[in-house]
Enzyme design. Structure first.
Site, short mmCIF file in Angstrom:
data_model
loop_
_atom_site.label_atom_id
_atom_site.label_comp_id
_atom_site.label_asym_id
_atom_site.label_seq_id
_atom_site.Cartn_x
_atom_site.Cartn_y
_atom_site.Cartn_z
N SER A 183 44.95 27.68 42.75
CA SER A 183 43.65 27.37 42.16
C SER A 183 43.03 26.17 42.84
CB SER A 183 43.87 27.08 40.68
OG SER A 183 42.75 26.44 40.11
N TYR A 233 49.48 22.60 33.46
CA TYR A 233 49.09 23.86 34.11
C TYR A 233 48.75 23.61 35.58
CZ TYR A 233 45.75 27.17 35.99
OH TYR A 233 45.10 28.00 36.84
N LYS A 254 50.67 24.73 39.48
CA LYS A 254 50.10 25.34 40.69
C LYS A 254 50.51 24.52 41.92
CE LYS A 254 48.08 28.83 38.78
NZ LYS A 254 48.74 30.14 38.91
C1 UD1 Z 1 39.21 26.18 34.13
C2 UD1 Z 1 40.42 25.33 34.32
C3 UD1 Z 1 41.02 25.62 35.67
C4 UD1 Z 1 41.38 27.09 35.76
C5 UD1 Z 1 40.13 27.91 35.50
C6 UD1 Z 1 40.49 29.37 35.45
C7 UD1 Z 1 39.92 23.29 33.08
C8 UD1 Z 1 39.66 21.84 33.15
N1 UD1 Z 1 40.07 23.93 34.23
O1 UD1 Z 1 38.26 25.84 35.10
O2 UD1 Z 1 42.17 24.84 35.87
O3 UD1 Z 1 41.92 27.37 37.02
O4 UD1 Z 1 39.56 27.54 34.25
O5 UD1 Z 1 39.34 30.15 35.37
O6 UD1 Z 1 39.98 23.85 32.00
N2 UD1 Z 1 31.56 25.43 30.02
C9 UD1 Z 1 30.60 25.15 29.06
N3 UD1 Z 1 30.72 25.74 27.83
C10 UD1 Z 1 31.75 26.58 27.51
C11 UD1 Z 1 32.73 26.85 28.50
C12 UD1 Z 1 32.61 26.25 29.74
O7 UD1 Z 1 29.66 24.40 29.31
O8 UD1 Z 1 31.82 27.05 26.37
C13 UD1 Z 1 31.42 24.83 31.36
C14 UD1 Z 1 32.56 23.91 31.69
O9 UD1 Z 1 32.31 22.60 31.26
C15 UD1 Z 1 32.59 24.02 33.21
C16 UD1 Z 1 32.10 25.44 33.49
O10 UD1 Z 1 31.45 25.86 32.30
O11 UD1 Z 1 31.69 23.12 33.76
C17 UD1 Z 1 33.22 26.39 33.81
O12 UD1 Z 1 34.21 26.27 32.81
P1 UD1 Z 1 35.51 27.21 32.75
O13 UD1 Z 1 35.12 28.62 32.82
O14 UD1 Z 1 36.33 26.76 31.59
O15 UD1 Z 1 36.26 26.90 34.11
P2 UD1 Z 1 36.79 25.52 34.73
O16 UD1 Z 1 36.76 24.43 33.74
O17 UD1 Z 1 36.07 25.31 35.99
#
Ligand code: UD1
Length: 345
Positions: free
Chosen positions: A127, A154, A158
């Site tokens: 990742s 987690y 990796k």
């Molecule tokens: C997360 C994990 C990462 C993992 C990946 C798998 C964390 C910190 N990282 O990445 O290690 O490999 O998932 O797919 O959890 N967001 C919102 N509202 C929501 C959900 C998400 O604003 O309800 C935003 C988050 O703040 C982020 C973006 O959407 O900026 C993507 O979030 P998400 O899909 O959870 O992925 P990551 O955080 O990038």
């Protein structure tokens, strides 16, 4: 028929899409999964798409003997694509030993068995989390960017698993490996026969978006609008799961058929960053569905912005993300609608 490939975690989100692409490319697939975070019904979806039902064994890879029994039952497994792992960041902070045992022991067992059964190559799901927050001059981030201390158990699994593979190969083990560092996988197969099925309230953005669009969740919260980005929301590199699945086929061909270094690492992303707000606007445009959303405080542990330099995957692996983001977001919505029609969500 090409070689037999063992796909661990093959009933999961990325594993199921990769199984489809491996079968499309002529490989014979054996899936192992302990079904801790997926359903055996996924096999039906795969079969509907490809016309081939992959062999399936419900096995927990922490169990060495049960894992070895798979190699005995299916002689001639030439490659492994190793997806099976626990992946919830928050849960890993609460249950670190579960994460370390599950994610590390599974890989160690597989590596230990490979030489004995003449299994030549392993593709490992890593990742972009290994880069942490890259410095401004390291964006888009290349494979050579410094690895940063993981923010969660987690993420640490990796990093450690990448090192375990490298150390084992450097010790002279007769295997090869391709490590793929994924950015943010999203979307679903265009048939809507397979897709992402989160347990409970989704943590990841796209499942939360589609469930909100469906009315299952009242409102989407955007975590933070005061980041140092053009619109203040976080930036990610969202990669279509079908494109990502095809990268595994390329990686497997490379490991089994080409004269290459014993370990290679590739970023797998689009090379373009999208803000959370852009994703929401893109979803509304692609589907015509209006999403209720509001800003909320930052989520602890979130990275501000990361997207990949994917030149190495493009030029060396010969793979490129090709699906436009509107199509990807529409596929996620189609999948959510299919879940509703099937009475699942
Ligand atoms: C997360 C994990 C990462 C993992 C990946 C798998 C964390 C910190 N990282 O990445 O290690 O490999 O998932 O797919 O959890 N967001 C919102 N509202 C929501 C959900 C998400 O604003 O309800 C935003 C988050 O703040 C982020 C973006 O959407 O900026 C993507 O979030 P998400 O899909 O959870 O992925 P990551 O955080 O990038």
């Amino acid at each position: 028929m090409k070689e037999t490939i063992l796909v661990t975690g093959g009933t999961g989100f990325i594993g199921s899409h990769t199984t489809v692409e491996l079968q499309n490319a002529g490989y014979n697939v054996v899936i192992v999964d302990n079904l801790s975070n997926s359903s055996v019904d996924v096999l039906d979806g795969i079969e509907k798409i490809t016309g081939i039902r992959p062999a399936f064994e419900k096995v927990d890879l922490r169990d060495f003997d049960a894992t070895e029994a798979v190699f005995q039952k299916y002689p001639g497994i030439k490659g492994i694509i190793h997806f099976a792992a626990s992946k919830a960041v928050g849960e890993s902070v609460e249950k670190p030993l579960l994460y370390y045992r599950n994610n590390l022991v599974s890989l160690i067992n597989l590596l230990e068995l490979m030489p004995k059964y003449d299994c030549k190559g392993i593709i490992f799901s890593s990742s972009c989390t290994v880069y942490g927050q890259p410095s401004a001059e390291n964006l888009p981030v290349t494979e050579n960017a410094p690895i940063q201390k993981a923010l969660s158990p987690y993420g640490n699994t990796k990093q450690v698993n990448e090192e375990i593979i490298q150390d084992y190969i450097h010790s002279g083990a007769p295997i090869k490996s391709v490590i793929l560092r994924y950015f943010n996988p999203i979307g679903a197969h265009p048939s809507a026969f397979i897709g992402e099925l989160p347990n409970g309230v989704p943590m990841n953005l796209i499942p939360f978006v589609t469930q909100t669009a469906m009315g299952i969740r009242k409102e989407l919260k955007i975590f933070g609008n005061d980041y140092n980005t053009p619109d203040g929301t976080c930036i990610r590199d969202y990669i279509y799961v079908v494109d990502l699945a095809k990268a595994h086929v390329k990686a497997m061909e490379r490991v089994l058929e080409k004269e290459t270094d014993a370990v290679e690492i590739f970023n797998i992303g689009t090379g373009t960053g999208l803000s959370t707000l852009e994703v929401i606007q893109g979803f509304e445009k692609a589907t015509g569905v209006k999403l209720p959303w509001s800003y909320a405080p930052r989520r602890e542990g979130d990275i501000e912005k990361v997207w990949g330099n994917v030149d190495k995957a493009n030029n060396v692996l010969g793979w490129k993300a090709e699906t436009p983001v509107e199509e990807v977001l529409a596929s996620a919505w189609k999948w959510q609608q299919a879940l509703r029609e099937r009475g699942i969500m």
